[in-house]
Write a protein that holds these residues in place. Sequence first.
Motif, PDB file in Angstrom:
ATOM      1  N   PHE A  61       0.860  -1.186   0.000  1.00 32.78           N
ATOM      2  CA  PHE A  61       0.000   0.000   0.000  1.00 32.78           C
ATOM      3  C   PHE A  61       0.891   1.230   0.000  1.00 32.78           C
ATOM      4  CE2 PHE A  61      -2.348  -3.398   2.165  1.00 32.78           C
ATOM      5  CZ  PHE A  61      -3.495  -3.450   1.382  1.00 32.78           C
ATOM      6  N   PRO A  62       1.227   1.777  -1.187  1.00 31.89           N
ATOM      7  CA  PRO A  62       2.195   2.873  -1.271  1.00 31.89           C
ATOM      8  C   PRO A  62       1.797   4.135  -0.509  1.00 31.89           C
ATOM      9  CG  PRO A  62       1.748   1.955  -3.444  1.00 31.89           C
ATOM     10  CD  PRO A  62       0.787   1.333  -2.493  1.00 31.89           C
ATOM     11  N   LYS A  63       0.533   4.553  -0.601  1.00 32.45           N
ATOM     12  CA  LYS A  63       0.116   5.777   0.096  1.00 32.45           C
ATOM     13  C   LYS A  63       0.171   5.595   1.612  1.00 32.45           C
ATOM     14  CE  LYS A  63      -2.825   7.551  -3.565  1.00 32.45           C
ATOM     15  NZ  LYS A  63      -4.207   7.798  -3.997  1.00 32.45           N
ATOM     16  N   ALA A  64      -0.214   4.439   2.071  1.00 32.14           N
ATOM     17  CA  ALA A  64      -0.182   4.143   3.504  1.00 32.14           C
ATOM     18  C   ALA A  64       1.235   3.811   3.967  1.00 32.14           C
ATOM     19  CB  ALA A  64      -1.120   2.981   3.828  1.00 32.14           C
ATOM     20  N   ARG A  65       2.124   3.548   3.004  1.00 28.66           N
ATOM     21  CA  ARG A  65       3.515   3.179   3.279  1.00 28.66           C
ATOM     22  C   ARG A  65       3.583   1.933   4.164  1.00 28.66           C
ATOM     23  NH1 ARG A  65       7.476   7.735   4.513  1.00 28.66           N
ATOM     24  NH2 ARG A  65       8.810   6.081   3.761  1.00 28.66           N
ATOM     25  N   GLN A  66       2.810   0.929   3.758  1.00 29.64           N
ATOM     26  CA  GLN A  66       2.753  -0.323   4.501  1.00 29.64           C
ATOM     27  C   GLN A  66       2.790  -1.503   3.544  1.00 29.64           C
ATOM     28  OE1 GLN A  66      -0.506  -0.501   7.289  1.00 29.64           O
ATOM     29  NE2 GLN A  66      -0.235   1.648   7.846  1.00 29.64           N
ATOM     30  N   GLN A  67       3.422  -2.564   4.017  1.00 34.90           N
ATOM     31  CA  GLN A  67       3.455  -3.824   3.286  1.00 34.90           C
ATOM     32  C   GLN A  67       2.949  -4.923   4.212  1.00 34.90           C
ATOM     33  OE1 GLN A  67       7.068  -5.516   1.069  1.00 34.90           O
ATOM     34  NE2 GLN A  67       7.076  -6.599   3.011  1.00 34.90           N
ATOM     35  N   GLU A 114      -2.309 -18.033   8.063  1.00 38.15           N
ATOM     36  CA  GLU A 114      -1.713 -18.593   9.276  1.00 38.15           C
ATOM     37  C   GLU A 114      -0.757 -17.615   9.948  1.00 38.15           C
ATOM     38  OE1 GLU A 114       0.048 -22.223   7.842  1.00 38.15           O
ATOM     39  OE2 GLU A 114      -1.906 -23.082   7.345  1.00 38.15           O
ATOM     40  N   THR A 115      -0.114 -16.767   9.139  1.00 39.40           N
ATOM     41  CA  THR A 115       0.844 -15.789   9.663  1.00 39.40           C
ATOM     42  C   THR A 115       0.706 -14.495   8.871  1.00 39.40           C
ATOM     43  OG1 THR A 115       2.398 -17.579  10.135  1.00 39.40           O
ATOM     44  CG2 THR A 115       3.288 -15.358  10.158  1.00 39.40           C
ATOM     45  N   VAL A 116       0.787 -13.370   9.572  1.00 45.37           N
ATOM     46  CA  VAL A 116       0.749 -12.059   8.931  1.00 45.37           C
ATOM     47  C   VAL A 116       1.925 -11.248   9.445  1.00 45.37           C
ATOM     48  CG1 VAL A 116      -0.540  -9.889   8.676  1.00 45.37           C
ATOM     49  CG2 VAL A 116      -1.765 -12.079   8.748  1.00 45.37           C
ATOM     50  N   GLU A 117       2.628 -10.589   8.518  1.00 44.34           N
ATOM     51  CA  GLU A 117       3.657  -9.625   8.898  1.00 44.34           C
ATOM     52  C   GLU A 117       3.308  -8.294   8.261  1.00 44.34           C
ATOM     53  OE1 GLU A 117       7.801 -10.474   8.555  1.00 44.34           O
ATOM     54  OE2 GLU A 117       7.597 -12.413   9.550  1.00 44.34           O
ATOM     55  N   ARG A 118       3.433  -7.253   9.055  1.00 48.50           N
ATOM     56  CA  ARG A 118       3.171  -5.892   8.585  1.00 48.50           C
ATOM     57  C   ARG A 118       4.459  -5.095   8.734  1.00 48.50           C
ATOM     58  NH1 ARG A 118       1.065  -1.316  12.135  1.00 48.50           N
ATOM     59  NH2 ARG A 118       0.428   0.314  10.697  1.00 48.50           N
ATOM     60  N   LEU A 119       4.862  -4.434   7.663  1.00 42.85           N
ATOM     61  CA  LEU A 119       6.006  -3.536   7.709  1.00 42.85           C
ATOM     62  C   LEU A 119       5.475  -2.137   7.471  1.00 42.85           C
ATOM     63  CD1 LEU A 119       9.064  -3.132   7.928  1.00 42.85           C
ATOM     64  CD2 LEU A 119       9.186  -3.464   5.440  1.00 42.85           C
ATOM     65  N   ASN A 120       5.566  -1.305   8.507  1.00 42.31           N
ATOM     66  CA  ASN A 120       5.122   0.082   8.426  1.00 42.31           C
ATOM     67  C   ASN A 120       6.336   0.926   8.071  1.00 42.31           C
ATOM     68  OD1 ASN A 120       4.091   2.622   8.722  1.00 42.31           O
ATOM     69  ND2 ASN A 120       3.263   2.300  10.772  1.00 42.31           N
ATOM     70  N   LEU A 121       6.361   1.460   6.856  1.00 39.68           N
ATOM     71  CA  LEU A 121       7.502   2.201   6.349  1.00 39.68           C
ATOM     72  C   LEU A 121       7.448   3.686   6.706  1.00 39.68           C
ATOM     73  CD1 LEU A 121       7.478   0.483   2.868  1.00 39.68           C
ATOM     74  CD2 LEU A 121       9.114   0.077   4.721  1.00 39.68           C
ATOM     75  N   GLY A 122       6.404   4.128   7.416  1.00 42.67           N
ATOM     76  CA  GLY A 122       6.244   5.539   7.751  1.00 42.67           C
ATOM     77  C   GLY A 122       7.209   6.052   8.798  1.00 42.67           C
ATOM     78  N   HIS A 161      11.511   1.992  10.793  1.00 39.29           N
ATOM     79  CA  HIS A 161      10.305   1.298  10.343  1.00 39.29           C
ATOM     80  C   HIS A 161       9.829   0.360  11.450  1.00 39.29           C
ATOM     81  CE1 HIS A 161      11.337   3.034   6.601  1.00 39.29           C
ATOM     82  NE2 HIS A 161      12.096   2.062   6.137  1.00 39.29           N
ATOM     83  N   GLN A 162       8.551   0.049  11.428  1.00 35.75           N
ATOM     84  CA  GLN A 162       7.985  -0.866  12.421  1.00 35.75           C
ATOM     85  C   GLN A 162       7.536  -2.151  11.734  1.00 35.75           C
ATOM     86  OE1 GLN A 162       4.826   1.563  13.929  1.00 35.75           O
ATOM     87  NE2 GLN A 162       6.148   2.610  15.401  1.00 35.75           N
ATOM     88  N   ARG A 163       7.951  -3.259  12.304  1.00 38.74           N
ATOM     89  CA  ARG A 163       7.581  -4.573  11.763  1.00 38.74           C
ATOM     90  C   ARG A 163       6.897  -5.361  12.855  1.00 38.74           C
ATOM     91  NH1 ARG A 163      11.749  -8.437   8.465  1.00 38.74           N
ATOM     92  NH2 ARG A 163      10.287 -10.117   7.993  1.00 38.74           N
ATOM     93  N   GLN A 192       3.455  -9.528  17.856  1.00 38.31           N
ATOM     94  CA  GLN A 192       4.866  -9.671  18.192  1.00 38.31           C
ATOM     95  C   GLN A 192       5.676  -8.629  17.411  1.00 38.31           C
ATOM     96  OE1 GLN A 192       6.747 -13.314  16.908  1.00 38.31           O
ATOM     97  NE2 GLN A 192       8.482 -13.008  18.270  1.00 38.31           N
ATOM     98  N   PRO A 193       6.180  -7.589  18.080  1.00 43.26           N
ATOM     99  CA  PRO A 193       7.033  -6.617  17.394  1.00 43.26           C
ATOM    100  C   PRO A 193       8.362  -7.265  16.986  1.00 43.26           C
ATOM    101  CG  PRO A 193       6.222  -5.751  19.491  1.00 43.26           C
ATOM    102  CD  PRO A 193       5.913  -7.218  19.473  1.00 43.26           C
ATOM    103  N   LEU A 194       8.851  -6.894  15.809  1.00 41.62           N
ATOM    104  CA  LEU A 194      10.091  -7.444  15.269  1.00 41.62           C
ATOM    105  C   LEU A 194      11.014  -6.301  14.850  1.00 41.62           C
ATOM    106  CD1 LEU A 194       8.511 -10.074  12.835  1.00 41.62           C
ATOM    107  CD2 LEU A 194       9.439 -10.545  15.120  1.00 41.62           C
ATOM    108  N   ASN A 195      12.285  -6.585  14.701  1.00 36.94           N
ATOM    109  CA  ASN A 195      13.182  -5.611  14.111  1.00 36.94           C
ATOM    110  C   ASN A 195      12.754  -5.423  12.652  1.00 36.94           C
ATOM    111  OD1 ASN A 195      14.831  -5.223  16.359  1.00 36.94           O
ATOM    112  ND2 ASN A 195      16.126  -6.958  15.815  1.00 36.94           N
ATOM    113  N   PRO A 196      12.802  -4.177  12.165  1.00 39.95           N
ATOM    114  CA  PRO A 196      12.388  -3.960  10.776  1.00 39.95           C
ATOM    115  C   PRO A 196      13.367  -4.599   9.787  1.00 39.95           C
ATOM    116  CG  PRO A 196      13.136  -1.905  11.761  1.00 39.95           C
ATOM    117  CD  PRO A 196      13.175  -2.962  12.830  1.00 39.95           C
TER     118      PRO A 196
END
Length: 188
Positions: free
Chosen positions: A81-87, A158-166, A170-172, A184-188
Motif C-alpha cells: 500500500f504505497p500511500k499508507a507506506r505499509q506492506q 496462518e501468519t501475517v507480517e506488517r512492515l510500516n515504512l512511515g 520502520h515498524q515490523r 509480536q514486534p520485530l526488528n524492521p
Amino acid sequence: MTEALPPWRPLLRAAMQREGRSVSARWVQLASTGRDGTPRVRTLVFRGWAGVDQLELFSDQRSEKVKELSSHGAAELCWLFPKARQQYRLRGMVQLITPAEQADLCQQRWQQLSDTGRAVWGWPTPAKPLDPSAAFPEHLSDTSPLPDHFVVLRLQVETVERLNLGPHPHQRTRWSAQTLWQEQPLNP
C-alpha cells in the motif's frame, strides 16, 4: 455469535482505505513453489474475505499456478500500500474450490464479477502458444455460463507480517494463528 476479527484486519483495512480508489490497492503478489521446486510469483486481484482469516482470489484452473497449488498449497501474498507506506505479507495454505466441488459458491463469485472481469475466462488456455485467430472477448455478460475452469483460491491465513515504512525506524509486526493472533514486534 460472530468470530472476532484478528487485530491485523482493521490495520489492513485502514491501509486499503488510504489508497482511495486506486485499482492497484486490490493487487496482491502470490508467491508459491513451482512444480520444479523453483519459486514463482504472480499478481492477482483480491476479491474479498470468506472468513475472518480467509481471503479469496480467482484464477483459471488451466493455469500453471493452480496446478502448482494443487500439488503444494503453501503460499504467501505480498500486499503493498504505497500511500499508507505499509506492506503486508500473509502466509498460509490455499484451498482450490472448483465448480465441480462447490457449484453454488463458484456461481455466486462468478456473478459478482464485472462483464470485463468475466471475459478473461473466455480466453484461450493461459501460457499456451498464441493463436492469432483465437477469440479474446472483452466482455462476458452475467448470463454467460460459469466455466468449468473458473476456480476460487481461498487462502487460510496462518501468519501475517506488517512492515510500516512511515516512522523511523520502520515498524515490523507479526501475528500468528498459533498464538491466537498475539502481536509480536520485530526488528524492521
